[in-house]
Write a protein that holds these residues in place. Structure first.
Motif, short mmCIF file in Angstrom:
data_model
loop_
_atom_site.label_atom_id
_atom_site.label_comp_id
_atom_site.label_asym_id
_atom_site.label_seq_id
_atom_site.Cartn_x
_atom_site.Cartn_y
_atom_site.Cartn_z
N THR A 1 -1.54 -5.84 -12.16
CA THR A 1 -2.44 -4.70 -12.00
C THR A 1 -2.34 -3.72 -13.16
N THR A 2 -1.93 -4.21 -14.32
CA THR A 2 -1.81 -3.31 -15.48
C THR A 2 -3.02 -3.37 -16.41
N ASP A 3 -4.04 -4.10 -16.06
CA ASP A 3 -5.18 -4.25 -16.95
C ASP A 3 -6.47 -4.00 -16.17
N PRO A 4 -7.33 -3.09 -16.60
CA PRO A 4 -7.19 -2.26 -17.79
C PRO A 4 -6.71 -0.85 -17.45
N ASP A 5 -5.95 -0.29 -18.33
CA ASP A 5 -5.55 1.12 -18.26
C ASP A 5 -4.87 1.48 -16.94
N ALA A 6 -4.23 0.54 -16.28
CA ALA A 6 -3.51 0.83 -15.05
C ALA A 6 -2.01 0.68 -15.30
N THR A 7 -1.23 1.36 -14.51
CA THR A 7 0.21 1.37 -14.73
C THR A 7 0.93 0.20 -14.06
N GLY A 8 0.30 -0.45 -13.11
CA GLY A 8 0.94 -1.53 -12.37
C GLY A 8 1.72 -1.05 -11.18
N MET A 9 1.78 0.26 -10.97
CA MET A 9 2.57 0.82 -9.89
C MET A 9 1.85 0.70 -8.55
N SER A 10 2.61 0.78 -7.48
CA SER A 10 2.07 0.84 -6.13
C SER A 10 3.00 1.69 -5.28
N LEU A 11 2.43 2.37 -4.29
CA LEU A 11 3.19 3.22 -3.40
C LEU A 11 2.71 3.01 -1.98
N GLY A 12 3.60 3.26 -1.03
CA GLY A 12 3.21 3.11 0.35
C GLY A 12 4.19 3.77 1.29
N ALA A 13 3.80 3.83 2.56
CA ALA A 13 4.64 4.42 3.59
C ALA A 13 4.30 3.79 4.91
N GLY A 14 5.17 4.00 5.88
CA GLY A 14 4.93 3.46 7.20
C GLY A 14 5.64 4.27 8.26
N VAL A 15 5.13 4.20 9.47
CA VAL A 15 5.76 4.84 10.61
C VAL A 15 5.76 3.84 11.76
N GLY A 16 6.90 3.76 12.45
CA GLY A 16 7.01 2.82 13.55
C GLY A 16 7.54 3.49 14.80
N TYR A 17 7.03 3.02 15.95
CA TYR A 17 7.51 3.50 17.24
C TYR A 17 7.68 2.30 18.15
N LYS A 18 8.91 2.08 18.59
CA LYS A 18 9.26 0.90 19.38
C LYS A 18 8.85 -0.35 18.62
N GLN A 19 7.95 -1.16 19.20
CA GLN A 19 7.60 -2.43 18.53
C GLN A 19 6.33 -2.33 17.70
N PHE A 20 5.84 -1.11 17.46
CA PHE A 20 4.58 -0.93 16.72
C PHE A 20 4.83 -0.24 15.38
#
Length: 306
Positions: A263-282
């Motif tokens: 994901t570094t082409d064109p003019d992209a850094t290649g980085m990715s970010l994310g988060a999550g929240v879980g409660y019991k089995q979800f």
């Protein structure tokens, strides 16, 4: 144990050599390019460095051998906002049994209301396009340290009134290094026949993916490193990290980050970010992957265990 480690070192070394080929004269020559789009918000946020981790239902896409580690039925559904109004959806269900783990998944990439123009550039209405893949996977363990997985895939592509269909398959291996919190994964994906529209035929994007995953701090931190080589592209590298933070008996939060050279082409850094929240089995997960001038992509996923 030493023989197994030497064997794994050989596999990783061979994969690294194959993935380290420099210029690729087959760029742009594969069909069914949508098969390369990463599945799941959690793996994508980790730079898609998941072939050596493969510890949940998302393994059905990255390394089917990882399905053997699923201890209870799991289901996931993901929606992604892609470029130029395109939408990508992915869903999978894994079911473990005494004979091994079975899984089914489906992925679709759809674009609506594309302009249809004649040879003189005159507007002649609109049309839709859709790519779809449906898979059936099986995985089982061989001893306490080794698991293998197989996937069969049906592929269908439609552009206006034209369509193409074909079959493909994946093979995966996941190896634990004894009592060490490290796993090595190898996956060969998209083995199959060419996809053909009318008289034009293109081979599938055959891909070799080799990776290492590690569980640290009582499995709160997970690290992944992948080297990938597709037949129609140069070698690509992905790295990822996940930190899982419990907040009481049933609540948990996750932060994720990664890098993927794809994901570094064109003019992209290649980085990715994310988060999550879980409660019991979800769990609900989110991933953000920027593509420079092409724009940002966002993935939203729901995950449940039963």
């Amino acid at each position: 144990m030493k023989i197994r480690i030497y064997y794994l070192a050989f596999v990783i070394g061979l994969g690294s050599v194959l993935c380290a080929q420099a210029a690729n004269d087959k760029v742009g020559t594969s069909g069914a390019q949508f098969l390369k789009i990463g599945a799941g918000a959690r793996p994508t946020a980790m730079g898609e460095a998941f072939v050596g981790i493969a510890d949940d239902v998302n393994a059905v896409y990255y390394n089917p051998a990882g399905l053997a580690s699923v201890s209870q039925p799991e289901i996931t559904a993901m929606h992604m906002e892609w470029f130029q109004g395109m939408n990508y959806d992915f869903g999978a269900f894994a079911y473990p049994t005494d004979m091994g783990a079975f899984a089914f998944s489906a992925a679709t990439l759809r674009t609506d209301n594309l302009e249809k123009r004649g040879t003189d550039e005159s507007l002649q209405g609109s049309f839709d396009a859709m790519d779809a893949a449906y898979t059936l996977s099986y995985s089982r363990t061989f001893g306490p340290l080794t698991s293998l997985g197989l996937t069969g895939r049906y592929i269908e592509q439609k552009i206006d009134i034209y369509s193409a269909r074909t079959w493909s398959g994946d093979v995966g291996l996941l190896q634990r290094l004894g009592s060490r919190p490290i796993k090595v994964g190898v996956a060969v994906k998209h083995l199959g026949e060419s996809v053909k529209f009318r008289s034009e035929s293109d081979p599938l994007p055959l891909t070799l993916d080799v990776g290492v995953g590690a569980n640290l701090f009582r499995e709160r931190m997970k690290l992944g490193f992948d080297v990938k080589k597709a037949r129609d592209n140069d070698s690509q590298v992905g790295t990822g990290l996940e930190w899982m933070q419990p907040a009481g008996e049933n609540l948990r939060f996750a932060l994720r980050g990664g890098y993927n050279s794809a994901t570094t082409d064109p003019d992209a850094t290649g980085m990715s970010l994310g988060a999550g929240v879980g409660y019991k089995q979800f769990d609900i997960d989110f991933a953000w992957v920027p593509f420079g001038d092409l724009g940002n992509t966002f993935r939203y996923a729901f995950h449940a265990r039963f």
